[in-house]
Design a protein around this motif. Sequence first.
Motif, PDB file in Angstrom:
ATOM      1  N   GLU A 125      -1.205   2.793   1.602  1.00  0.00           N
ATOM      2  CA  GLU A 125      -1.908   3.663   0.646  1.00  0.00           C
ATOM      3  C   GLU A 125      -1.880   3.065  -0.759  1.00  0.00           C
ATOM      4  O   GLU A 125      -2.878   3.101  -1.486  1.00  0.00           O
ATOM      5  N   GLN A 126      -0.751   2.509  -1.138  1.00  0.00           N
ATOM      6  CA  GLN A 126      -0.643   1.858  -2.445  1.00  0.00           C
ATOM      7  C   GLN A 126      -1.584   0.656  -2.534  1.00  0.00           C
ATOM      8  O   GLN A 126      -2.247   0.443  -3.562  1.00  0.00           O
ATOM      9  N   LEU A 127      -1.654  -0.123  -1.469  1.00  0.00           N
ATOM     10  CA  LEU A 127      -2.554  -1.283  -1.454  1.00  0.00           C
ATOM     11  C   LEU A 127      -4.010  -0.856  -1.537  1.00  0.00           C
ATOM     12  O   LEU A 127      -4.804  -1.469  -2.255  1.00  0.00           O
ATOM     13  N   ALA A 128      -4.353   0.178  -0.785  1.00  0.00           N
ATOM     14  CA  ALA A 128      -5.741   0.647  -0.768  1.00  0.00           C
ATOM     15  C   ALA A 128      -6.162   1.123  -2.162  1.00  0.00           C
ATOM     16  O   ALA A 128      -7.284   0.840  -2.619  1.00  0.00           O
ATOM     17  N   GLY A 129      -5.277   1.822  -2.856  1.00  0.00           N
ATOM     18  CA  GLY A 129      -5.605   2.264  -4.210  1.00  0.00           C
ATOM     19  C   GLY A 129      -5.739   1.096  -5.165  1.00  0.00           C
ATOM     20  O   GLY A 129      -6.647   1.058  -6.004  1.00  0.00           O
ATOM     21  N   GLY A 130      -4.869   0.116  -5.022  1.00  0.00           N
ATOM     22  CA  GLY A 130      -4.916  -1.047  -5.895  1.00  0.00           C
ATOM     23  C   GLY A 130      -6.046  -1.998  -5.592  1.00  0.00           C
ATOM     24  O   GLY A 130      -6.354  -2.881  -6.402  1.00  0.00           O
TER      25      GLY A 130
ATOM     26  N   THR B 151       7.041  -7.452 -15.820  1.00  0.00           N
ATOM     27  CA  THR B 151       7.137  -8.671 -15.018  1.00  0.00           C
ATOM     28  C   THR B 151       6.608  -8.429 -13.596  1.00  0.00           C
ATOM     29  O   THR B 151       6.962  -7.441 -12.962  1.00  0.00           O
ATOM     30  N   GLY B 152       5.726  -9.319 -13.159  1.00  0.00           N
ATOM     31  CA  GLY B 152       5.189  -9.203 -11.802  1.00  0.00           C
ATOM     32  C   GLY B 152       4.132  -8.143 -11.641  1.00  0.00           C
ATOM     33  O   GLY B 152       3.944  -7.627 -10.530  1.00  0.00           O
ATOM     34  N   ALA B 153       3.394  -7.830 -12.709  1.00  0.00           N
ATOM     35  CA  ALA B 153       2.406  -6.752 -12.648  1.00  0.00           C
ATOM     36  C   ALA B 153       1.334  -6.996 -11.579  1.00  0.00           C
ATOM     37  O   ALA B 153       0.828  -6.046 -10.976  1.00  0.00           O
ATOM     38  N   ASN B 154       0.968  -8.243 -11.344  1.00  0.00           N
ATOM     39  CA  ASN B 154      -0.052  -8.526 -10.334  1.00  0.00           C
ATOM     40  C   ASN B 154       0.374  -8.084  -8.936  1.00  0.00           C
ATOM     41  O   ASN B 154      -0.465  -7.872  -8.057  1.00  0.00           O
ATOM     42  N   PHE B 155       1.696  -7.938  -8.722  1.00  0.00           N
ATOM     43  CA  PHE B 155       2.228  -7.596  -7.399  1.00  0.00           C
ATOM     44  C   PHE B 155       2.783  -6.170  -7.355  1.00  0.00           C
ATOM     45  O   PHE B 155       3.458  -5.800  -6.399  1.00  0.00           O
ATOM     46  N   GLU B 156       2.475  -5.385  -8.382  1.00  0.00           N
ATOM     47  CA  GLU B 156       3.064  -4.061  -8.529  1.00  0.00           C
ATOM     48  C   GLU B 156       2.843  -3.168  -7.313  1.00  0.00           C
ATOM     49  O   GLU B 156       3.744  -2.410  -6.903  1.00  0.00           O
ATOM     50  N   ALA B 157       1.665  -3.226  -6.706  1.00  0.00           N
ATOM     51  CA  ALA B 157       1.335  -2.321  -5.601  1.00  0.00           C
ATOM     52  C   ALA B 157       1.735  -2.854  -4.231  1.00  0.00           C
ATOM     53  O   ALA B 157       1.524  -2.178  -3.221  1.00  0.00           O
TER      54      ALA B 157
ATOM     55  N   GLU C  22     -12.261  -1.303  -6.895  1.00  0.00           N
ATOM     56  CA  GLU C  22     -12.875  -1.989  -8.036  1.00  0.00           C
ATOM     57  C   GLU C  22     -12.341  -1.410  -9.333  1.00  0.00           C
ATOM     58  O   GLU C  22     -12.211  -0.196  -9.490  1.00  0.00           O
ATOM     59  N   ARG C  23     -11.977  -2.281 -10.255  1.00  0.00           N
ATOM     60  CA  ARG C  23     -11.455  -1.928 -11.582  1.00  0.00           C
ATOM     61  C   ARG C  23     -10.059  -1.300 -11.540  1.00  0.00           C
ATOM     62  O   ARG C  23      -9.607  -0.745 -12.540  1.00  0.00           O
ATOM     63  N   ALA C  24      -9.384  -1.346 -10.414  1.00  0.00           N
ATOM     64  CA  ALA C  24      -7.999  -0.870 -10.381  1.00  0.00           C
ATOM     65  C   ALA C  24      -7.136  -1.776 -11.246  1.00  0.00           C
ATOM     66  O   ALA C  24      -7.426  -2.965 -11.421  1.00  0.00           O
ATOM     67  N   SER C  25      -6.089  -1.219 -11.793  1.00  0.00           N
ATOM     68  CA  SER C  25      -5.198  -2.003 -12.657  1.00  0.00           C
ATOM     69  C   SER C  25      -3.776  -1.513 -12.470  1.00  0.00           C
ATOM     70  O   SER C  25      -3.540  -0.384 -12.037  1.00  0.00           O
ATOM     71  N   PRO C  26      -2.792  -2.356 -12.784  1.00  0.00           N
ATOM     72  CA  PRO C  26      -1.394  -1.948 -12.612  1.00  0.00           C
ATOM     73  C   PRO C  26      -1.001  -0.833 -13.569  1.00  0.00           C
ATOM     74  O   PRO C  26      -1.550  -0.719 -14.674  1.00  0.00           O
ATOM     75  N   MET C  27      -0.059  -0.009 -13.149  1.00  0.00           N
ATOM     76  CA  MET C  27       0.431   1.092 -13.979  1.00  0.00           C
ATOM     77  C   MET C  27       1.189   0.552 -15.186  1.00  0.00           C
ATOM     78  O   MET C  27       1.167   1.145 -16.262  1.00  0.00           O
ATOM     79  N   ALA C  28       1.874  -0.579 -15.006  1.00  0.00           N
ATOM     80  CA  ALA C  28       2.661  -1.185 -16.088  1.00  0.00           C
ATOM     81  C   ALA C  28       2.215  -2.632 -16.252  1.00  0.00           C
ATOM     82  O   ALA C  28       2.894  -3.559 -15.776  1.00  0.00           O
ATOM     83  N   PRO C  29       1.068  -2.855 -16.907  1.00  0.00           N
ATOM     84  CA  PRO C  29       0.491  -4.206 -16.964  1.00  0.00           C
ATOM     85  C   PRO C  29       1.352  -5.234 -17.692  1.00  0.00           C
ATOM     86  O   PRO C  29       1.180  -6.430 -17.481  1.00  0.00           O
ATOM     87  N   LEU C  30       2.269  -4.790 -18.543  1.00  0.00           N
ATOM     88  CA  LEU C  30       3.110  -5.727 -19.292  1.00  0.00           C
ATOM     89  C   LEU C  30       4.433  -6.013 -18.594  1.00  0.00           C
ATOM     90  O   LEU C  30       5.206  -6.849 -19.050  1.00  0.00           O
TER      91      LEU C  30
END
Length: 294
Positions: free
Chosen positions: A42-47, A60-66, A50-58
């Motif tokens: 479910e987390q992957l599907a939300g992430g 460490t490891g934001a690209n892998f947050e979900a 289109e235009r999804a973004s991490p909850m904490a973009p700053l």
Amino acid sequence: RERAAAPPALPAAPAAAQHARRLAVPRSVMQAFEVVADGAREQLAGGALERASPMAPLKTGANFEAVHISLPLAPPIIKHDPAVGDGEGDKNIVGLQLLGKAGKRCVVYGMGIAWESNFEQQMAREGCETHAFDCTVDPASPVVAGKSFTFHPWCIGEGGSEFNKGNNYLRGRSAHGLSFKTLTQTMRHLGHDSVDVLKFDIEGFEWKLFSTEILSGMNLPRQLAFELHTEGSKPIAVPPHLVKGRGFVEVNRLFLSLHDLGYRVVSKEMNIYDDKCAEFVLVNIDDEGPRRLP
């Protein structure tokens, strides 16, 4: 002289108890694992939207947050706690103590050697038929020469201008004359119809490997151990054009596709030198086993 009375005979054990008892995982435990996996998907599907973004973009490891562990295991089922490892060299393989044992064939491929072959040496010691591949490494190099694994001086993938551009592993040389084979060609050449563990650390080229071979569903190793490089990775190691546009959304789409192929994340470890890279181990839970070459 009277003989001492013989001790009473022990009652015969039931026939079923004479055999080693096999562990049966309770249904409630399996259901709990399924709940965890469903939540991770479910987390992957939300992430992946289109235009999804991490909850904490700053962070460490934001690209892998979900990307969450979807099959939570602990030592000794896996090699170490993912929270205390960095995945470099010491891959968190599932059931390491069983691979290559009891007469079972175990085939391991290691893609991307550069100057370190600890993983390949370890898997060979475990009794696995281990093959290493890297077209940028001289077969006479002490990293691969005289080792217990078999080294092949070709790269799994495609050559051409994309391989040349920004590739510091060529050490100033041209890729002209280097040898390349696809994963399917390699398996056919070596006479393998399946692979138990496919390890790759190939500095951004893994995106092409996923799209052209693994996600096709034709070559599904039982386990995948890899480093994923994303946009913003340090260019000294990762050619920027290979990871352009490979951010939060693309990471989630990749892992969503892998999940739907039967893979579950058992280990996630951030690269301590570059937070745009992370090490993962995935295991395929498909009861029918990996798909084999036709």
